[in-house]
Design an enzyme around this catalytic site. Structure first.
Site, PDB file in Angstrom:
ATOM      1  N   ASP A  38       1.743   5.064   1.979  1.00 52.92           N
ATOM      2  CA  ASP A  38       1.481   5.077   3.456  1.00 52.92           C
ATOM      3  C   ASP A  38       1.922   6.637   3.910  1.00 52.92           C
ATOM      4  O   ASP A  38       2.255   7.314   3.466  1.00 52.92           O
ATOM      5  CB  ASP A  38       1.646   4.466   4.521  1.00 52.92           C
ATOM      6  CG  ASP A  38       1.433   3.233   4.820  1.00 52.92           C
ATOM      7  OD1 ASP A  38       0.452   2.679   4.672  1.00 52.92           O
ATOM      8  OD2 ASP A  38       2.756   2.460   4.889  1.00 52.92           O
ATOM      9  N   ASP A  48       0.609  -0.457   0.024  1.00 52.01           N
ATOM     10  CA  ASP A  48       0.198  -0.355  -0.060  1.00 52.01           C
ATOM     11  C   ASP A  48       1.297   1.282   0.248  1.00 52.01           C
ATOM     12  O   ASP A  48       1.814   1.163   0.332  1.00 52.01           O
ATOM     13  CB  ASP A  48      -0.948  -0.017   1.048  1.00 52.01           C
ATOM     14  CG  ASP A  48      -2.061  -1.390   1.580  1.00 52.01           C
ATOM     15  OD1 ASP A  48      -1.799  -1.822   0.533  1.00 52.01           O
ATOM     16  OD2 ASP A  48      -2.515  -0.746   2.495  1.00 52.01           O
TER      17      ASP A  48
END
Lengths: 198, 99
Positions: free
Chosen positions: A128, A126
């Site tokens: 962040d 992902d």
């Protein structure tokens, strides 16, 4: 003054307990930075985390502030680019112009990789991000911002940094009455993340 | 990634379902749905391997305080601390109670 997610250089293997795992000593011995954690530390110290190569390799420690040789904030990593071609880095390139007016920064694996050049990201990582929000962000505006982040090529986890702690943008944009506020004294379910805890 | 299963004695199933929490590091997502009377069944999918005992102890501590309703609970964990797990379960029980 340091904030959660800042990267700090200067900690050495001599500053962790002797029974720390070998990978912790290795990371510090190699001169890697530590990540500021949201936790209470003794006076003159800061709560930090040491990152290992594996996801479960995270080690909590305290670093004497006097040791800090260099500090890189998530905001300082906004314009840093990388020659690697990964979804999280593509997402960052996509979102950079869309967030230009905001006080945002890069944290997590992407921040660590951009600051150190150490390959921390992989294909499924992902992205962040953090966003400083000293003033309250309306839940509707949070929804609009989330819609922008959700156009990115990979999942984006943005944590709003209020004066009292951090709350996930995705949760603040959602319908749940209470949301999880992460503070130095632990996590709390709160109605208003911009209000001091009693 | 590891999937763990737990079962605890429970009361009656509630009517509603609830989804609380968040996908993201240090957090977890919890889906609560009505289950079989008398049984609380929990599935944990976690990014942190080798933590079965830790989950077992945490659940035991939470459910010894009062008998939980009969639920099927699905947890997607992203390295949440025990404190966060406890809060999220508390929030889920609260939301189910509101339906």
């Amino acid at each position: 003054m340091v904030n959660a997610h800042d990267l700090l250089w200067g900690m050495t293997p001599a500053h962790v307990p002797a029974d720390a795992p070998a990978w912790v000593l290795e990371a510090l011995g190699a001169g890697q930075p530590v990540v500021v954690r949201r936790a209470i530390a003794q006076p003159g110290q800061v709560a930090v985390g040491v990152r290992g190569r594996l996801r479960e390799q995270r080690f909590a420690a305290q670093m004497p502030l006097a040791l800090v040789r260099r500090r890189v904030t998530p905001q300082a990593l906004r314009e840093v680019t990388s020659p690697r071609d990964l979804p999280a880095l593509q997402a960052l390139a996509q979102l950079r112009p869309l967030l230009a007016q905001k006080d945002w920064g890069v944290s997590g694996s992407a921040g660590f990789e951009l600051a150190t050049g150490i390959e921390a990201l992989h294909d499924a990582s992902d992205l962040d991000l953090i966003l400083r929000t000293p003033e309250p962000l309306e839940r509707r505006d949070a929804g609009d911002l989330l819609a922008i982040l959700d156009t990115a090529v990979c999942a984006v986890d943005l944590q709003l940094q209020t004066p009292f702690g951090a709350v996930a943008l995705r949760e603040w944009a959602g319908s749940s009455r209470r949301v999880l506020l992460k503070t130095a004294s632990g996590a709390h379910l709160v109605i208003d993340p911009w209000q001091a805890l009693v | 990634m590891e999937t763990l299963s737990f079962e605890f004695p429970a009361g009656q199933p509630p009517k509603g379902r609830a989804l609380v929490g968040c996908v993201g590091s240090g957090d977890l997502e919890v889906l609560l749905e009505p289950g079989t009377p008398g049984i609380l069944s929990i599935q944990v999918q976690t990014s942190v391997n080798g933590a079965e005992q830790r989950w077992q102890h945490l659940f035991e501590r939470i459910f010894q305080e009062h008998t939980p309703p009969a639920l099927n609970i699905d947890i997607h964990d992203f390295g949440a601390t025990p404190g966060v797990v406890r809060l999220r379960l508390e929030q889920g029980f609260e939301e189910i109670g509101h339906d």
